[in-house]
Design a protein around this motif. Structure first.
Motif: not given
Lengths: 164, 348
Positions: A31, A34, A57, A60-63, A65-67, A69-70
């Motif tokens: 987090l 991000i 954004i 990097y932040a939207g796609a 980093m979601v992975l 975090l996933f």
């Protein structure tokens, strides 16, 4: 005004970058990373490069980093199950990290002086000029990097397939 | 910036914020009424005439309920989750042109909070951040079902974002700009983009359903499998924020659909009415809202008609149907644009 913004943004990005390393929980690290990306997007906007900021954004932040975090959420890492490395490895990593720092300082010290600032074109980060540069001047490198992405996609599909 | 500009902007920002909240509030009421109509019931009719005060009663109930934060949860992130969901839902309205311009005392005021030259990408960026609200909330609850719900939400949103972006690219190629206002200005009268981009519209609409977690894509909160999905552990107004954010998202995505494909505030025979500029602008805003309400109704219509997908079906549709169709749409648009340009160059 933009000077103050620059200092606030720089402080926030360095702080969040440090917190990525210092946080105990992996999810908190992600987090903070991000958040770090957001502050960097803020720097892009200060340089009048809205397109780069938005793409930064989204990608990097939207796609990506979601992975991240996933994966980290699925692994459910936490402080109790964290493996404890032996002392010698910790010592070795401190030494290597320090050496990298020395090399970086040496590089930037010589580079900082030689960079002359040419007249700053405030339209440089706009979509139109960026597109012209990419598809005109740097057509071949751009297409080659697209091919690189394609090969990465093919590789990921190959790894993901159960039987080939 | 002059004082008059500043005052107009402040009033306008407050108005947009208030109207989005109001529309979202009454969408909950409309949803229950529509559901009741579809199922041959009466729906809420106790609070006020025709149950018109029902959203207020619901809001008061949400605020009065007991706040429960699970003991084993990550408290800061547990609170951060619904906050991000609500924040990103309210942020998208900034770049939407709510109307043309008003001329007051000979000065022109544009009815848009800000016209960023990358408007569409801004919307897209905010939408892609919205998923964090669900993910963080689901993880911080420290509950298996919440985690599963949030993982479903995030993988679904990433998959459908791709097809959504691809369908937008075709629009950008046609209009040659990323600013939402200029895209709306490029569809004067009845020349709406949907006439030239029917496939793109269909793809965008399906993806918008998936991005707002509406049926048939509401697997993140699939109650038959996951208790309540990512908000199982939430109570009181934090739950309210999640539910409310969904309705604001629905309102904003309807507005974006109208802007991109249905001409925004433009309507046919706009010039032949012979009215003054301000009246036409206000009329345009009214028409814009009528179009938005129509799409909100379609969202509800779909919810109460179609059952939800199975999860593997959802992923298959996203990657193997929508994405190739979106790429096909881009290729066709590019060929048609090139062909048209060639015709023009022959004529000259």
């Amino acid at each position: 005004m933009s000077n103050y913004l620059f200092y606030i943004l720089s402080f926030l990005s360095i702080f969040s970058a440090l917190m990525v390393v210092l946080s105990r929980k992996p999810v908190h690290s992600v987090l903070y990373l991000i958040f770090c990306f957001f502050t960097i997007a803020g720097h892009y906007i200060l340089l009048n490069a809205q397109f780069l900021a938005a793409v930064h954004i989204i990608v990097y932040a939207g796609a990506i980093m979601v992975l991240f975090l996933f994966v980290i959420m699925l692994l459910n890492l936490n402080a109790e199950t964290e493996p404890h490395k032996p002392l010698i490895i910790k010592g070795a990593s401190v030494v290597t990290g320090g050496m990298l720092l020395v090399v970086l300082i040496a590089t930037f010290k010589s580079a900082a002086m030689s960079v002359s600032s040419p007249e700053f074109n405030s339209d440089l980060g706009m979509v139109e000029s960026l597109g012209k540069v990419l598809y005109d001047q740097y057509m071949l490198p751009f297409e080659v990097s697209a091919l690189l992405f394609l090969s990465a996609m093919v590789g990921a599909t190959m790894i993901g397939k159960k039987e080939i | 910036m002059e004082v008059a500009d500043l005052i107009f902007k402040v009033i306008f920002v407050l108005a947009v914020f208030g109207i989005s909240l109001l529309v979202a509030m009454y969408s909950t009421y409309a949803e229950r009424k529509v559901a009741a109509f579809f199922q041959d019931r009466l729906g809420p009719n106790r609070a006020g005439p025709f149950g018109i005060l029902q959203p207020l009663a619901d809001g008061v109930k949400m605020f009065m309920k007991e706040e429960i934060i699970p003991t084993n949860s990550d408290k800061a992130l547990f609170i951060l989750g619904p906050s991000i969901a609500m924040l990103t839902a309210c942020m998208t309205g900034v770049v939407i042109p709510w109307g043309n311009s008003l001329i007051i005392n000979g000065k022109e005021f544009v009815m848009q909070i800000t016209d960023v030259n990358i408007g569409i990408l801004y919307i897209f960026g905010v939408v892609s951040i919205g998923v964090y609200g669900i993910m963080i909330g689901g993880w911080a609850s420290n509950n298996k079902f919440s985690l599963l719900g949030s993982l479903r939400a995030s993988s679904q949103m990433i998959s459908y974002e791709l097809a959504m972006g691809m369908s937008i690219i075709a629009i950008v190629m046609m209009s040659g700009t990323l600013s939402v206002r200029e895209i709306v200005l490029g569809q004067p009268g009845g020349h709406w983009n949907v006439l030239y981009q029917p496939l793109g519209f269909l793809l965008f609409f399906i993806c918008a359903l998936a991005e707002t977690n509406r049926t048939p894509f509401d697997l993140p909160e699939c109650e038959t499998e996951l208790v309540g999905g990512y908000h199982t552990e939430y109570s009181s107004m934090k739950l309210g924020f999640y539910l409310f954010a969904e309705y604001i998202n629905m309102f904003i995505s309807s507005a974006v659909i109208v802007c991109l494909y249905f001409g925004g505030y433009n309507f046919p025979f706009i010039e032949s009415l012979g009215l003054s500029h301000n009246v036409v602008s206000l009329l345009g805003t009214g028409i814009f809202f009528i179009k938005i309400f129509f799409f909100i109704f379609v969202f509800m219509w779909i919810r109460w008609t179609i059952p939800r997908f199975r999860y593997d079906q959802l992923m298959r549709v996203g990657w193997k149907v929508l994405l190739p169709l979106a790429v096909l749409n881009i290729v066709i648009t590019a060929i048609v644009l090139l062909w048209k340009n060639d015709l023009f160059s022959l004529n000259f």
